[in-house]
Write an enzyme that holds these catalytic residues in place. Sequence first.
Site, PDB file in Angstrom:
ATOM      1  N   ASN A  89      -1.311   1.863   5.394  1.00 46.69           N
ATOM      2  CA  ASN A  89      -0.896   0.913   5.281  1.00 46.69           C
ATOM      3  C   ASN A  89      -0.016   0.175   6.069  1.00 46.69           C
ATOM      4  O   ASN A  89       0.098   0.901   7.326  1.00 46.69           O
ATOM      5  CB  ASN A  89       0.562   1.817   4.637  1.00 46.69           C
ATOM      6  CG  ASN A  89       1.673   0.483   4.088  1.00 46.69           C
ATOM      7  OD1 ASN A  89       1.110  -0.412   3.784  1.00 46.69           O
ATOM      8  ND2 ASN A  89       2.775   1.453   3.906  1.00 46.69           N
ATOM      9  N   GLY A  90      -0.160  -0.959   5.974  1.00 46.59           N
ATOM     10  CA  GLY A  90      -0.459  -2.385   7.502  1.00 46.59           C
ATOM     11  C   GLY A  90      -1.574  -2.759   7.676  1.00 46.59           C
ATOM     12  O   GLY A  90      -2.380  -2.725   6.863  1.00 46.59           O
TER      13      GLY A  90
ATOM     14  N   HIS B  90      17.478 -37.007  -6.039  1.00 39.32           N
ATOM     15  CA  HIS B  90      16.696 -37.076  -5.100  1.00 39.32           C
ATOM     16  C   HIS B  90      15.071 -36.886  -5.298  1.00 39.32           C
ATOM     17  O   HIS B  90      14.739 -36.682  -4.238  1.00 39.32           O
ATOM     18  CB  HIS B  90      16.860 -37.087  -3.522  1.00 39.32           C
ATOM     19  CG  HIS B  90      18.811 -37.258  -3.684  1.00 39.32           C
ATOM     20  ND1 HIS B  90      19.452 -39.190  -3.315  1.00 39.32           N
ATOM     21  CD2 HIS B  90      19.800 -36.448  -3.895  1.00 39.32           C
ATOM     22  CE1 HIS B  90      20.825 -38.101  -3.292  1.00 39.32           C
ATOM     23  NE2 HIS B  90      20.697 -37.228  -3.797  1.00 39.32           N
TER      24      HIS B  90
ATOM     25  N   LYS C 148       6.592  -3.898  -4.044  1.00 41.79           N
ATOM     26  CA  LYS C 148       7.662  -3.899  -4.140  1.00 41.79           C
ATOM     27  C   LYS C 148       7.992  -4.342  -1.965  1.00 41.79           C
ATOM     28  O   LYS C 148       9.072  -4.254  -2.589  1.00 41.79           O
ATOM     29  CB  LYS C 148       7.431  -2.827  -4.663  1.00 41.79           C
ATOM     30  CG  LYS C 148       8.956  -2.006  -4.701  1.00 41.79           C
ATOM     31  CD  LYS C 148      10.471  -3.187  -5.509  1.00 41.79           C
ATOM     32  CE  LYS C 148      11.588  -3.225  -5.973  1.00 41.79           C
ATOM     33  NZ  LYS C 148      11.731  -4.540  -6.294  1.00 41.79           N
TER      34      LYS C 148
ATOM     35  N   ARG D  43       3.502  -0.153  -4.947  1.00 41.19           N
ATOM     36  CA  ARG D  43       4.029  -1.028  -3.340  1.00 41.19           C
ATOM     37  C   ARG D  43       2.507  -1.645  -3.361  1.00 41.19           C
ATOM     38  O   ARG D  43       1.976  -2.221  -2.613  1.00 41.19           O
ATOM     39  CB  ARG D  43       3.577   0.173  -2.089  1.00 41.19           C
ATOM     40  CG  ARG D  43       5.270   0.992  -2.231  1.00 41.19           C
ATOM     41  CD  ARG D  43       4.613   2.451  -1.750  1.00 41.19           C
ATOM     42  NE  ARG D  43       4.388   1.690   0.119  1.00 41.19           N
ATOM     43  CZ  ARG D  43       5.863   1.236   0.397  1.00 41.19           C
ATOM     44  NH1 ARG D  43       7.342   1.611   0.153  1.00 41.19           N
ATOM     45  NH2 ARG D  43       5.369   0.897   1.570  1.00 41.19           N
TER      46      ARG D  43
ATOM     47  N   TRP E 218      -2.311  -2.821  -1.384  1.00 42.09           N
ATOM     48  CA  TRP E 218      -2.414  -4.153  -2.307  1.00 42.09           C
ATOM     49  C   TRP E 218      -3.156  -5.191  -0.452  1.00 42.09           C
ATOM     50  O   TRP E 218      -2.888  -4.924   0.537  1.00 42.09           O
ATOM     51  CB  TRP E 218      -1.185  -4.274  -1.390  1.00 42.09           C
ATOM     52  CG  TRP E 218      -0.398  -5.888  -2.097  1.00 42.09           C
ATOM     53  CD1 TRP E 218      -0.133  -6.923  -2.961  1.00 42.09           C
ATOM     54  CD2 TRP E 218      -0.403  -6.640  -1.083  1.00 42.09           C
ATOM     55  NE1 TRP E 218       0.509  -7.872  -2.685  1.00 42.09           N
ATOM     56  CE2 TRP E 218       0.235  -7.792  -1.637  1.00 42.09           C
ATOM     57  CE3 TRP E 218      -0.851  -6.651   0.417  1.00 42.09           C
ATOM     58  CZ2 TRP E 218       0.400  -9.221  -1.152  1.00 42.09           C
ATOM     59  CZ3 TRP E 218      -0.316  -8.019   1.125  1.00 42.09           C
ATOM     60  CH2 TRP E 218       0.354  -9.043   0.207  1.00 42.09           C
TER      61      TRP E 218
ATOM     62  N   LYS F 221      12.630 -15.442 -10.370  1.00 37.64           N
ATOM     63  CA  LYS F 221      11.840 -14.208 -11.663  1.00 37.64           C
ATOM     64  C   LYS F 221      10.397 -14.659 -11.787  1.00 37.64           C
ATOM     65  O   LYS F 221      10.294 -14.135 -12.710  1.00 37.64           O
ATOM     66  CB  LYS F 221      13.550 -13.796 -12.287  1.00 37.64           C
ATOM     67  CG  LYS F 221      14.204 -12.741 -11.868  1.00 37.64           C
ATOM     68  CD  LYS F 221      13.435 -11.752 -11.071  1.00 37.64           C
ATOM     69  CE  LYS F 221      13.149 -11.755  -9.747  1.00 37.64           C
ATOM     70  NZ  LYS F 221      14.241 -11.659  -8.426  1.00 37.64           N
TER      71      LYS F 221
ATOM     72  N   GLU G 230       7.263 -15.105 -10.515  1.00 37.43           N
ATOM     73  CA  GLU G 230       7.050 -13.901 -10.494  1.00 37.43           C
ATOM     74  C   GLU G 230       6.338 -13.103 -11.128  1.00 37.43           C
ATOM     75  O   GLU G 230       5.349 -12.639 -11.853  1.00 37.43           O
ATOM     76  CB  GLU G 230       8.008 -13.610  -9.983  1.00 37.43           C
ATOM     77  CG  GLU G 230       8.682 -13.009  -8.687  1.00 37.43           C
ATOM     78  CD  GLU G 230       9.628 -12.366  -8.493  1.00 37.43           C
ATOM     79  OE1 GLU G 230      10.745 -12.401  -9.010  1.00 37.43           O
ATOM     80  OE2 GLU G 230       8.993 -11.311  -7.307  1.00 37.43           O
TER      81      GLU G 230
ATOM     82  N   GLU H  42      17.021 -18.037  -8.170  1.00 38.54           N
ATOM     83  CA  GLU H  42      16.860 -16.462  -7.860  1.00 38.54           C
ATOM     84  C   GLU H  42      15.644 -16.251  -9.417  1.00 38.54           C
ATOM     85  O   GLU H  42      14.698 -15.689 -10.350  1.00 38.54           O
ATOM     86  CB  GLU H  42      17.738 -15.896  -8.449  1.00 38.54           C
ATOM     87  CG  GLU H  42      17.803 -14.086  -8.369  1.00 38.54           C
ATOM     88  CD  GLU H  42      16.530 -13.679  -7.998  1.00 38.54           C
ATOM     89  OE1 GLU H  42      16.261 -13.729  -6.491  1.00 38.54           O
ATOM     90  OE2 GLU H  42      16.236 -12.509  -7.759  1.00 38.54           O
TER      91      GLU H  42
ATOM     92  N   CYS I 277       0.224  -0.984   0.286  1.00 33.39           N
ATOM     93  CA  CYS I 277      -0.218  -0.143   0.237  1.00 33.39           C
ATOM     94  C   CYS I 277       1.139   1.470   0.144  1.00 33.39           C
ATOM     95  O   CYS I 277       1.897   1.290   0.456  1.00 33.39           O
ATOM     96  CB  CYS I 277      -1.181   0.255   1.217  1.00 33.39           C
ATOM     97  SG  CYS I 277      -2.318  -1.034   1.323  1.00 33.39           S
TER      98      CYS I 277
HETATM   99  C1  F6R Z   1      11.793 -10.386  -5.645  1.00 35.48           C
HETATM  100  C2  F6R Z   1      11.144  -9.550  -5.172  1.00 35.48           C
HETATM  101  C3  F6R Z   1      11.132 -10.121  -3.259  1.00 35.48           C
HETATM  102  C4  F6R Z   1      11.698  -8.911  -2.307  1.00 35.48           C
HETATM  103  C5  F6R Z   1      11.153  -9.638  -1.036  1.00 35.48           C
HETATM  104  C6  F6R Z   1      12.162  -9.244   0.611  1.00 35.48           C
HETATM  105  O1  F6R Z   1      11.991  -9.738  -7.587  1.00 35.48           O
HETATM  106  O2  F6R Z   1      11.459  -8.514  -5.242  1.00 35.48           O
HETATM  107  O3  F6R Z   1      10.885 -10.896  -3.442  1.00 35.48           O
HETATM  108  O4  F6R Z   1      13.451  -9.683  -2.890  1.00 35.48           O
HETATM  109  O5  F6R Z   1       9.817  -9.134  -0.708  1.00 35.48           O
HETATM  110  O6  F6R Z   1      12.387  -7.196  -0.235  1.00 35.48           O
HETATM  111  P1  F6R Z   1      13.340  -6.735   0.569  1.00 35.48           P
HETATM  112  O7  F6R Z   1      14.806  -6.960  -0.559  1.00 35.48           O
HETATM  113  O8  F6R Z   1      12.524  -5.399   0.262  1.00 35.48           O
HETATM  114  O9  F6R Z   1      13.381  -6.911   1.612  1.00 35.48           O
END
Ligand code: F6R
Length: 614
Positions: A101-102, A510, A609, A27, A75, A491, A494, A487, A2
């Site tokens: 937000n929260g 395994h 984000k 956000r 969000w 990606k 996501e 990773e 949010c």
């Molecule tokens: C993946 C992504 C999330 C963040 C995670 C932690 O692309 O962006 O998995 O890495 O939410 O976020 P931060 O690094 O801001 O603590």
Amino acid sequence: MCGIVGYIGHGNVYDILISGLKRLEYRGYDSAGVALVAESGQLNVFKTMGKVSNLEAYCAQKDTQAVLGIAHTRWATHGEPCDNNAHPHFSEDGKLAIVHNGTIENYQILKDALAEHGCNFYTETDTEVLVQLIEYIKVQNNCELIDAVREALKQVVGAYAIAVVERDNPDQIIAARKSSPLVIGIGDGETFLGSDGTPFVEYTKNVVYVKDEEIAIIRRGEPLKLVDFNNKESKVNVDQLQLSISQLEKGGYPHFMLKEIFEQPMTLTDCIRGRVVNGGEHVMLNGVFTNIDKFKNVNRIIIVACGTSWHASLLGKQLIQDMCQIAVEVEYASEFRYSNPVITDRDIVIAVSQSGETADTLAAIQIAKSKGAFVFGISNVVGSSIPRETDSGTYIHVGPEIGVASTKAFTGQVMVFTMLALSVAKLRGTLTEEQIKDFASYIVRVPELVEETLALDEKIRHLSLIYTYARNFMYLGRGYSYPVALEGALKLKEISYIHAEGYPAAEMKHGPIALIDSEMPTVIIAPKDHLYDKIVSNVQQIKSRGGSIIAIVTKGDTVIKELADHVLEVPEVPECLTPIITSVPLQLLSYYIAINKGKNVDMPRNLAKSVTVE
Ligand code: F6R
């Protein structure tokens, strides 16, 4: 999660709020809304499901004249995304509006108590409960809004950044925070509010970071006032926002994600600037050299993080173990916080977070501190909560990352871990001066090698067309390439919503090997390193089961080239630096597959984000 925006001043309130919301859309973007207070003492709330552009379309025919306002992009946490659950929420008498937000953890108890006093609720949200509580206190005590907000917040358990406005007061916004970010911009005769500084960067660089359990009283024509829950006034510290408007624009790229992938040669240069000096003669990470005793005498390092930052932390572990011979553990912050961790005062806890606001990582920091650990933060967002909560730390300096899928922050985090490991190795004498110099001389070349890797762009775009409709993917790697596999898989899932699993290549036999068939492509990260021969066998095992393979290999590789269906050749670097190079083609592959599928890569569904809720 949010985003909240607020504005009081002489500018066009509605336009400022909408452009602020667009900047904060990373956000959360399932609904958006504004509350506008007009000079005549009218409170208009407009809100709609979907993106800020939907809100704009909805408001096109509305009266958006105002002298102050607050706004929100959501969000969802409590209640599905819909018009009704969108913020701002208002009190039953229509006199107060709030953005939040929260999460209010005890909202049900508060809701039941208010219902007993005759309050009715019209949404499924925890936020409506808070605004009703504020109204109830205000009416019962016949008090000012600020007093009602203060009393209400004393009863709230949870996390919040809020802004509240009143129909009958066109000169005041009350805002407060606990465990969710809130920044105030001080302009010339105008004041801005934001979840970060991006909504108002073009208007002012003077910012106040509101602290936990602080309430901000923002009144037209008066200086900002901050008070705590006991109404004790605190000092207003004005900082300088380190952000420019060009960093928030796409710069000719169709998406922020692609821009951020292509920015990496520059962001890595920024990341190492001043830290690897004299063309690679020395490495000095300030946060380490200002805490020499801590790092020299450390017994064990525990790294806590989430998501992509957790993957970077796995690489941090490998780097620190290899270079410094210190035992390192990596924990998901969300697990660590509830695991009753055993920590001593000779342990260092490193918290890694791009946003610096991740709720689980912040909670992990609190636990570590309460147990006497020295806590070191690695963050990107200057002035965010994690750098302020930790004992010391360092920034990755890669500039604002706006695409929801993290790219340049990952490579920046890995680079910082590399410099941290080299700095600590120097202190502890676990690498020779010669070895350190050798690594450092490679570090300065990494930006140009990433640039070289980006030349694979066109090839990857073509390759992506072949795999766009695969329903599952496997990503495999060993050693330094195992976190890269994790990773890469993250990606892809996501942004394209394709199921993808990352595994250590040797674990495949395994269990996961059962999944391999002609419809399950495998991406193998196989640069020339000390496990190369082992991974060649893994490639053979997949091939003999009819699986198709995309391999990331070192330039000039001939063995895997023969076996794999497609190879992407990347420049040769020392093993510990391979992740920064090999992760780049994986970022591009996910990007193009998602684009081919018509997905919104910058705002993937269900994600946000900055994860400021549990
Ligand atoms: C993946 C992504 C999330 C963040 C995670 C932690 O692309 O962006 O998995 O890495 O939410 O976020 P931060 O690094 O801001 O603590």
